[in-house]
Design a protein around this motif. Structure first.
Motif, PDB file in Angstrom:
ATOM      1  N   TYR A  78       0.822  -1.210   0.000  1.00 24.95           N
ATOM      2  CA  TYR A  78       0.000   0.000   0.000  1.00 24.95           C
ATOM      3  C   TYR A  78       0.856   1.261   0.000  1.00 24.95           C
ATOM      4  CZ  TYR A  78      -4.058   2.888   1.219  1.00 24.95           C
ATOM      5  OH  TYR A  78      -5.058   3.824   1.214  1.00 24.95           O
ATOM      6  N   VAL A  79       1.926   1.235   0.758  1.00 30.97           N
ATOM      7  CA  VAL A  79       2.784   2.423   0.868  1.00 30.97           C
ATOM      8  C   VAL A  79       3.305   2.846  -0.508  1.00 30.97           C
ATOM      9  CG1 VAL A  79       4.916   3.315   1.864  1.00 30.97           C
ATOM     10  CG2 VAL A  79       3.426   1.852   3.238  1.00 30.97           C
ATOM     11  N   THR A  80       3.666   1.879  -1.329  1.00 35.17           N
ATOM     12  CA  THR A  80       4.213   2.159  -2.652  1.00 35.17           C
ATOM     13  C   THR A  80       3.140   2.474  -3.679  1.00 35.17           C
ATOM     14  OG1 THR A  80       6.089   0.708  -2.233  1.00 35.17           O
ATOM     15  CG2 THR A  80       5.613   1.220  -4.535  1.00 35.17           C
ATOM     16  N   HIS A  81       2.006   1.811  -3.595  1.00 27.39           N
ATOM     17  CA  HIS A  81       1.018   1.864  -4.668  1.00 27.39           C
ATOM     18  C   HIS A  81      -0.169   2.782  -4.413  1.00 27.39           C
ATOM     19  CE1 HIS A  81       2.793  -1.405  -7.059  1.00 27.39           C
ATOM     20  NE2 HIS A  81       3.140  -1.914  -5.886  1.00 27.39           N
ATOM     21  N   ALA A  82      -0.364   3.243  -3.186  1.00 27.74           N
ATOM     22  CA  ALA A  82      -1.619   3.941  -2.896  1.00 27.74           C
ATOM     23  C   ALA A  82      -1.493   5.379  -2.419  1.00 27.74           C
ATOM     24  CB  ALA A  82      -2.423   3.147  -1.871  1.00 27.74           C
ATOM     25  N   ILE A  83      -0.383   5.763  -1.861  1.00 25.70           N
ATOM     26  CA  ILE A  83      -0.329   7.083  -1.217  1.00 25.70           C
ATOM     27  C   ILE A  83      -0.360   8.216  -2.245  1.00 25.70           C
ATOM     28  CG2 ILE A  83       0.904   8.585   0.378  1.00 25.70           C
ATOM     29  CD1 ILE A  83      -0.307   5.999   1.616  1.00 25.70           C
ATOM     30  N   GLU A  84       0.559   8.214  -3.175  1.00 21.94           N
ATOM     31  CA  GLU A  84       0.674   9.339  -4.099  1.00 21.94           C
ATOM     32  C   GLU A  84      -0.486   9.423  -5.083  1.00 21.94           C
ATOM     33  OE1 GLU A  84       4.463   9.533  -5.974  1.00 21.94           O
ATOM     34  OE2 GLU A  84       5.548   9.738  -4.072  1.00 21.94           O
ATOM     35  N   SER A  85      -1.144   8.295  -5.343  1.00 14.89           N
ATOM     36  CA  SER A  85      -2.242   8.293  -6.315  1.00 14.89           C
ATOM     37  C   SER A  85      -3.593   8.642  -5.704  1.00 14.89           C
ATOM     38  CB  SER A  85      -2.343   6.908  -6.977  1.00 14.89           C
ATOM     39  OG  SER A  85      -2.658   5.907  -6.023  1.00 14.89           O
ATOM     40  N   THR A  86      -3.633   8.893  -4.406  1.00 18.05           N
ATOM     41  CA  THR A  86      -4.902   9.131  -3.720  1.00 18.05           C
ATOM     42  C   THR A  86      -5.135  10.623  -3.505  1.00 18.05           C
ATOM     43  OG1 THR A  86      -4.860   6.992  -2.598  1.00 18.05           O
ATOM     44  CG2 THR A  86      -6.174   8.734  -1.574  1.00 18.05           C
ATOM     45  N   PRO A  87      -6.187  11.180  -4.109  1.00 17.43           N
ATOM     46  CA  PRO A  87      -6.486  12.601  -3.909  1.00 17.43           C
ATOM     47  C   PRO A  87      -7.382  12.832  -2.700  1.00 17.43           C
ATOM     48  CG  PRO A  87      -7.980  11.714  -5.526  1.00 17.43           C
ATOM     49  CD  PRO A  87      -7.080  10.565  -5.106  1.00 17.43           C
ATOM     50  N   ALA A  88      -7.411  14.066  -2.256  1.00 22.69           N
ATOM     51  CA  ALA A  88      -8.391  14.463  -1.241  1.00 22.69           C
ATOM     52  C   ALA A  88      -9.769  14.536  -1.887  1.00 22.69           C
ATOM     53  CB  ALA A  88      -8.018  15.810  -0.645  1.00 22.69           C
ATOM     54  N   HIS A 120      -1.208   9.229   4.211  1.00 18.75           N
ATOM     55  CA  HIS A 120      -2.177   9.958   3.379  1.00 18.75           C
ATOM     56  C   HIS A 120      -2.336  11.402   3.850  1.00 18.75           C
ATOM     57  CE1 HIS A 120      -3.749   6.999   0.623  1.00 18.75           C
ATOM     58  NE2 HIS A 120      -3.988   6.135   1.591  1.00 18.75           N
ATOM     59  N   LEU A 121      -2.529  11.560   5.138  1.00 17.45           N
ATOM     60  CA  LEU A 121      -2.745  12.902   5.680  1.00 17.45           C
ATOM     61  C   LEU A 121      -1.530  13.788   5.443  1.00 17.45           C
ATOM     62  CD1 LEU A 121      -4.523  11.930   9.013  1.00 17.45           C
ATOM     63  CD2 LEU A 121      -5.586  12.833   6.937  1.00 17.45           C
ATOM     64  N   ASP A 122      -0.344  13.239   5.648  1.00 15.85           N
ATOM     65  CA  ASP A 122       0.880  14.007   5.434  1.00 15.85           C
ATOM     66  C   ASP A 122       1.028  14.390   3.965  1.00 15.85           C
ATOM     67  OD1 ASP A 122       1.463  13.739   8.111  1.00 15.85           O
ATOM     68  OD2 ASP A 122       2.933  12.138   7.831  1.00 15.85           O
ATOM     69  N   HIS A 123       0.764  13.437   3.064  1.00 16.29           N
ATOM     70  CA  HIS A 123       0.914  13.690   1.632  1.00 16.29           C
ATOM     71  C   HIS A 123      -0.023  14.789   1.156  1.00 16.29           C
ATOM     72  CE1 HIS A 123       1.633  12.923  -2.604  1.00 16.29           C
ATOM     73  NE2 HIS A 123       0.332  12.738  -2.789  1.00 16.29           N
ATOM     74  N   LEU A 124      -1.234  14.828   1.718  1.00 12.42           N
ATOM     75  CA  LEU A 124      -2.243  15.791   1.275  1.00 12.42           C
ATOM     76  C   LEU A 124      -2.252  17.070   2.105  1.00 12.42           C
ATOM     77  CD1 LEU A 124      -5.111  13.245   0.635  1.00 12.42           C
ATOM     78  CD2 LEU A 124      -3.766  14.447  -1.104  1.00 12.42           C
ATOM     79  N   GLY A 125      -1.414  17.128   3.127  1.00 11.33           N
ATOM     80  CA  GLY A 125      -1.372  18.322   3.964  1.00 11.33           C
ATOM     81  C   GLY A 125      -2.607  18.501   4.826  1.00 11.33           C
ATOM     82  N   ILE A 126      -3.283  17.401   5.147  1.00 13.05           N
ATOM     83  CA  ILE A 126      -4.441  17.443   6.040  1.00 13.05           C
ATOM     84  C   ILE A 126      -3.942  17.126   7.441  1.00 13.05           C
ATOM     85  CG2 ILE A 126      -6.652  16.369   6.613  1.00 13.05           C
ATOM     86  CD1 ILE A 126      -6.984  15.757   3.625  1.00 13.05           C
ATOM     87  N   ARG A 127      -4.158  18.037   8.377  1.00 13.83           N
ATOM     88  CA  ARG A 127      -3.549  17.897   9.705  1.00 13.83           C
ATOM     89  C   ARG A 127      -4.600  17.962  10.810  1.00 13.83           C
ATOM     90  NH1 ARG A 127       0.043  20.576   6.439  1.00 13.83           N
ATOM     91  NH2 ARG A 127       2.079  19.548   6.263  1.00 13.83           N
TER      92      ARG A 127
END
Length: 211
Positions: A78-88, A120-127
């Motif tokens: 999941y870490v490799t395949h899902a984080i960057e491709s997931t939008p808010a 996910h939260l870190d990648h999208l800047g949701i805190r």
């Protein structure tokens, strides 16, 4: 109906299909898991029923004795395949900001593996002010109650049950696998089309509570 918020206001949010559209990343992860294990997984079908714990979905494709090891492998992939491709989801950042502007706190309570949820939260800047993972349905209510959440926002009937368990107002967004009719039948107090409607709803909720 749950009581109005006490101050400071605390609002809980689900993650998958509430704050983030995790379908593309989850689909890619299932496809890779299927390739590596040699086990057929209908990834397109799996992403239509997001919400329950990972083990529940894996039980459709793997025998019970294999699920713990397969779940661990899924979470690694999941870490490799899902984080960057997931939008808010539309309105996610604004929903969190609206709670802060009202002087409140936010807590994300999700069935997702907590380290991956944090990515996910870190990648999208949701805190949010707090994050709690690996909880589903009524078990979410325990965390919501511990954080004093007066409102819980989610997309699944399991989220409605979690809000009810916590004695919180259930605000449902019809952006996940459960439509408005299902959410209403499950006992949601408020139904929004998506999070873009949340700031205006929250403003009215806070104003009514202060009256």
């Amino acid at each position: 109906m749950a009581a109005m918020a006490t101050h400071p206001l605390t609002v809980g949010f689900d993650l998958d299909m509430t704050l983030i559209d995790s379908r593309p990343g989850i689909k890619a992860t299932y496809e890779e898991l299927s390739r590596l294990t040699g086990t057929y997984i209908d990834a397109a079908l799996a992403v239509t029923r997001l919400g329950p714990p990972l083990d529940d979905e894996l039980a459709n494709w793997f025998p019970p004795e294999e699920i713990p090891a397969v779940a661990d492998r899924y979470r690694e992939l999941y870490v490799t395949h899902a984080i960057e491709s997931t939008p808010a989801m539309p309105g996610a950042a604004e929903a969190i900001a609206a709670v802060r502007q009202a002087g409140g706190r936010t807590v994300v309570v999700t069935a997702k593996h907590q380290p991956n949820a944090q990515l996910h939260l870190d990648h999208l800047g949701i805190r949010p002010d707090a994050l709690i993972g690996r909880l589903w349905a009524e078990a979410k209510g325990e965390a919501l109650r511990a954080h004093g959440a007066a409102v819980y926002v989610g997309d699944h009937v399991g989220d409605v049950r979690g809000a009810r368990t916590a004695g919180a107002l259930s605000v449902a967004v019809a952006t996940g696998p459960c439509d408005a009719a299902e959410l209403r039948a499950a006992g949601a107090d408020v139904i929004l089309a998506d999070l873009t409607e949340f700031p205006a709803w929250l403003a009215g909720y806070v104003e009514a509570g202060a009256a």
